[in-house]
Scaffold this motif. Structure first.
Motif, PDB file in Angstrom:
ATOM      1  N   MET A 156       0.977  -1.220  -0.170  1.00 32.84           N
ATOM      2  CA  MET A 156       0.105  -0.170   0.120  1.00 32.84           C
ATOM      3  C   MET A 156       0.699   1.291   0.188  1.00 32.84           C
ATOM      4  SD  MET A 156      -2.945   1.140   2.765  1.00 32.84           S
ATOM      5  CE  MET A 156      -3.788  -0.388   2.588  1.00 32.84           C
ATOM      6  N   ASP A 157       0.547   2.223  -0.915  1.00 34.08           N
ATOM      7  CA  ASP A 157       1.126   3.411  -0.871  1.00 34.08           C
ATOM      8  C   ASP A 157       0.524   4.517   0.248  1.00 34.08           C
ATOM      9  OD1 ASP A 157       3.139   2.466  -2.796  1.00 34.08           O
ATOM     10  OD2 ASP A 157       1.566   3.499  -4.520  1.00 34.08           O
ATOM     11  N   PHE A 158       1.553   5.084   0.814  1.00 37.79           N
ATOM     12  CA  PHE A 158       1.010   6.142   1.866  1.00 37.79           C
ATOM     13  C   PHE A 158       1.717   7.349   1.424  1.00 37.79           C
ATOM     14  CE2 PHE A 158       0.719   2.104   4.408  1.00 37.79           C
ATOM     15  CZ  PHE A 158      -0.252   2.387   4.998  1.00 37.79           C
ATOM     16  N   GLN A 159       0.574   8.579   1.326  1.00 40.18           N
ATOM     17  CA  GLN A 159       1.047   9.613   0.926  1.00 40.18           C
ATOM     18  C   GLN A 159       0.936  10.883   1.963  1.00 40.18           C
ATOM     19  OE1 GLN A 159      -1.245  10.716  -2.618  1.00 40.18           O
ATOM     20  NE2 GLN A 159      -0.187   9.230  -3.937  1.00 40.18           N
ATOM     21  N   ALA A 160       1.713  11.572   2.369  1.00 43.05           N
ATOM     22  CA  ALA A 160       1.582  12.414   3.190  1.00 43.05           C
ATOM     23  C   ALA A 160       0.741  13.608   2.925  1.00 43.05           C
ATOM     24  CB  ALA A 160       3.212  13.206   3.503  1.00 43.05           C
ATOM     25  N   PRO A 161       0.072  14.028   3.908  1.00 46.21           N
ATOM     26  CA  PRO A 161      -0.776  15.167   3.544  1.00 46.21           C
ATOM     27  C   PRO A 161      -0.091  16.197   3.226  1.00 46.21           C
ATOM     28  CG  PRO A 161      -0.803  14.814   6.033  1.00 46.21           C
ATOM     29  CD  PRO A 161      -0.079  13.597   5.383  1.00 46.21           C
ATOM     30  N   ASN A 162      -0.721  17.151   2.391  1.00 45.17           N
ATOM     31  CA  ASN A 162      -0.142  18.578   2.106  1.00 45.17           C
ATOM     32  C   ASN A 162       0.329  19.261   3.006  1.00 45.17           C
ATOM     33  OD1 ASN A 162      -0.499  18.103  -0.713  1.00 45.17           O
ATOM     34  ND2 ASN A 162      -1.985  19.602  -1.058  1.00 45.17           N
ATOM     35  N   THR A 163       1.682  19.885   3.087  1.00 42.44           N
ATOM     36  CA  THR A 163       2.220  20.766   4.073  1.00 42.44           C
ATOM     37  C   THR A 163       1.249  22.068   4.233  1.00 42.44           C
ATOM     38  OG1 THR A 163       3.860  22.031   2.833  1.00 42.44           O
ATOM     39  CG2 THR A 163       4.564  19.851   3.862  1.00 42.44           C
ATOM     40  N   LEU A 164       1.606  22.828   5.073  1.00 45.16           N
ATOM     41  CA  LEU A 164       0.836  24.019   5.199  1.00 45.16           C
ATOM     42  C   LEU A 164       1.077  24.945   4.015  1.00 45.16           C
ATOM     43  CD1 LEU A 164      -1.006  26.169   6.668  1.00 45.16           C
ATOM     44  CD2 LEU A 164       0.758  26.633   8.141  1.00 45.16           C
ATOM     45  N   ALA A 165       2.450  25.158   3.735  1.00 42.14           N
ATOM     46  CA  ALA A 165       2.876  25.936   2.588  1.00 42.14           C
ATOM     47  C   ALA A 165       2.360  25.559   1.367  1.00 42.14           C
ATOM     48  CB  ALA A 165       4.506  25.622   2.421  1.00 42.14           C
ATOM     49  N   GLU A 166       2.100  24.041   1.020  1.00 45.14           N
ATOM     50  CA  GLU A 166       1.770  23.741  -0.117  1.00 45.14           C
ATOM     51  C   GLU A 166       0.032  23.882  -0.199  1.00 45.14           C
ATOM     52  OE1 GLU A 166       2.440  19.527   0.487  1.00 45.14           O
ATOM     53  OE2 GLU A 166       4.272  19.398  -0.671  1.00 45.14           O
ATOM     54  N   SER A 174       1.753  31.626   9.304  1.00 44.99           N
ATOM     55  CA  SER A 174       2.953  32.496   9.429  1.00 44.99           C
ATOM     56  C   SER A 174       3.448  32.939   8.232  1.00 44.99           C
ATOM     57  CB  SER A 174       4.149  31.461  10.191  1.00 44.99           C
ATOM     58  OG  SER A 174       4.517  30.599   9.328  1.00 44.99           O
ATOM     59  N   ARG A 175       4.444  34.259   8.442  1.00 48.45           N
ATOM     60  CA  ARG A 175       4.789  34.671   7.200  1.00 48.45           C
ATOM     61  C   ARG A 175       5.901  33.685   6.557  1.00 48.45           C
ATOM     62  NH1 ARG A 175       6.646  40.913   7.343  1.00 48.45           N
ATOM     63  NH2 ARG A 175       7.172  40.260   5.227  1.00 48.45           N
ATOM     64  N   ALA A 176       6.687  32.914   7.297  1.00 46.83           N
ATOM     65  CA  ALA A 176       7.282  31.745   7.026  1.00 46.83           C
ATOM     66  C   ALA A 176       6.781  30.798   5.967  1.00 46.83           C
ATOM     67  CB  ALA A 176       8.124  31.031   8.050  1.00 46.83           C
ATOM     68  N   SER A 177       5.442  30.457   6.253  1.00 46.07           N
ATOM     69  CA  SER A 177       4.670  29.418   5.407  1.00 46.07           C
ATOM     70  C   SER A 177       4.435  30.167   4.036  1.00 46.07           C
ATOM     71  CB  SER A 177       3.426  29.062   6.122  1.00 46.07           C
ATOM     72  OG  SER A 177       3.740  28.319   7.251  1.00 46.07           O
ATOM     73  N   VAL A 178       3.917  31.503   4.352  1.00 43.67           N
ATOM     74  CA  VAL A 178       3.500  32.329   2.969  1.00 43.67           C
ATOM     75  C   VAL A 178       4.727  32.400   2.076  1.00 43.67           C
ATOM     76  CG1 VAL A 178       2.950  34.628   2.221  1.00 43.67           C
ATOM     77  CG2 VAL A 178       1.623  33.629   4.213  1.00 43.67           C
ATOM     78  N   LYS A 179       6.133  32.542   2.822  1.00 46.60           N
ATOM     79  CA  LYS A 179       7.177  32.556   1.833  1.00 46.60           C
ATOM     80  C   LYS A 179       7.605  31.425   1.335  1.00 46.60           C
ATOM     81  CE  LYS A 179      10.604  35.185   3.670  1.00 46.60           C
ATOM     82  NZ  LYS A 179      10.698  36.208   2.689  1.00 46.60           N
ATOM     83  N   GLU A 180       7.306  30.393   1.680  1.00 50.05           N
ATOM     84  CA  GLU A 180       7.690  29.136   1.219  1.00 50.05           C
ATOM     85  C   GLU A 180       6.983  28.769  -0.086  1.00 50.05           C
ATOM     86  OE1 GLU A 180       8.008  24.239   2.387  1.00 50.05           O
ATOM     87  OE2 GLU A 180       7.982  25.897   4.122  1.00 50.05           O
ATOM     88  N   ALA A 181       5.477  29.259   0.410  1.00 49.72           N
ATOM     89  CA  ALA A 181       4.407  28.843  -0.581  1.00 49.72           C
ATOM     90  C   ALA A 181       4.752  29.880  -1.726  1.00 49.72           C
ATOM     91  CB  ALA A 181       3.033  29.233  -0.090  1.00 49.72           C
TER      92      ALA A 181
END
Length: 229
Positions: A1-11, A44-51
């Protein structure tokens, strides 16, 4: 079975902004303020910057030192150059596909094409559904070819090309007959391993699509008033 991580906040933020840019809610050239967006989304602004860095990789955002981020411009010339590069990537994909497909791959390829053409045959074709189904064909081809570098390059172009389609939706809808023809002819060339024919079809189709997009994005030439120079 393939497990996929949920999208990060930045994604998640990147996908949210990508949809707004692709559908024209954020216009070409419009500034995207990190602090304002972070406050609106309560992140956070860090998450926005990563996005924003992700959106830059997707060719949807331009980031300029000391000026910040803005939605990338998409006039007729930018769209044409974007599509030229995308076309050559697709031609490379077609070449590798003709070389590498196996009998077990045929159902994957033909089913994805069938889903795309089904969307195009609907009397009131939904552009979003058509575009997504078309990209599903590309993604199926990428899985068969199994070249991670080519897959990544094409994936990074998907949002920007989708944006061009959305901004020229009316003209794109008018060209669905030719799009259906392309999707019916391309599998024949691929399954006969005729790479020259497959690449020729892609070039012809891409030039037609590019023409539609250019027409939609070209600024209208003002009609001169009688007696004016």
């Amino acid at each position: 079975m393939d497990f996929q991580a949920p999208n990060t906040l930045a994604e998640q933020i990147a996908n949210y902004l990508a949809e707004r840019i692709m559908t024209g809610q954020i216009r070409p050239g419009e500034r995207i303020q990190e602090a304002t967006l972070a406050g609106e989304l309560n992140v956070s602004r860090a998450s926005v910057k990563e996005a924003l860095y992700t959106l830059e990789r997707w060719h949807l955002v331009d980031i300029t030192p000391r000026k910040g981020a803005s939605a990338s411009r998409l006039d007729a010339n930018h769209a044409s150059e974007l599509y030229d590069v995308y076309m050559h990537l697709l031609m490379m994909l077609a070449l590798r596909l003709c070389e590498r497909w196996q009998e077990t791959d045929k159902p994957i390829l033909l089913e994805s094409v069938a889903r795309a053409t089904e969307q195009m045959r609907k009397p009131t074709a939904n552009i979003t559904a058509v575009v997504e189904a078309s990209f599903e064909v590309m993604e199926a081809c990428c899985r068969v070819v199994d070249n991670p570098y080519l897959t990544e390059a094409l994936s990074n172009f998907k949002p920007a090309v989708s944006r061009a389609y959305y901004l020229s939706a009316d003209r794109y809808r008018q060209g669905l007959q030719q799009t259906r023809s392309f999707f019916s002819e391309l599998p024949k060339a691929v399954l006969s391993r005729d790479s020259e024919r497959a690449q020729s079809l892609i070039r012809q189709f891409a030039e037609h699509q590019k023409s539609l997009i250019r027409q939609a994005l070209e600024p209208e030439t003002p009609v001169a008033e009688e007696g004016s120079l």
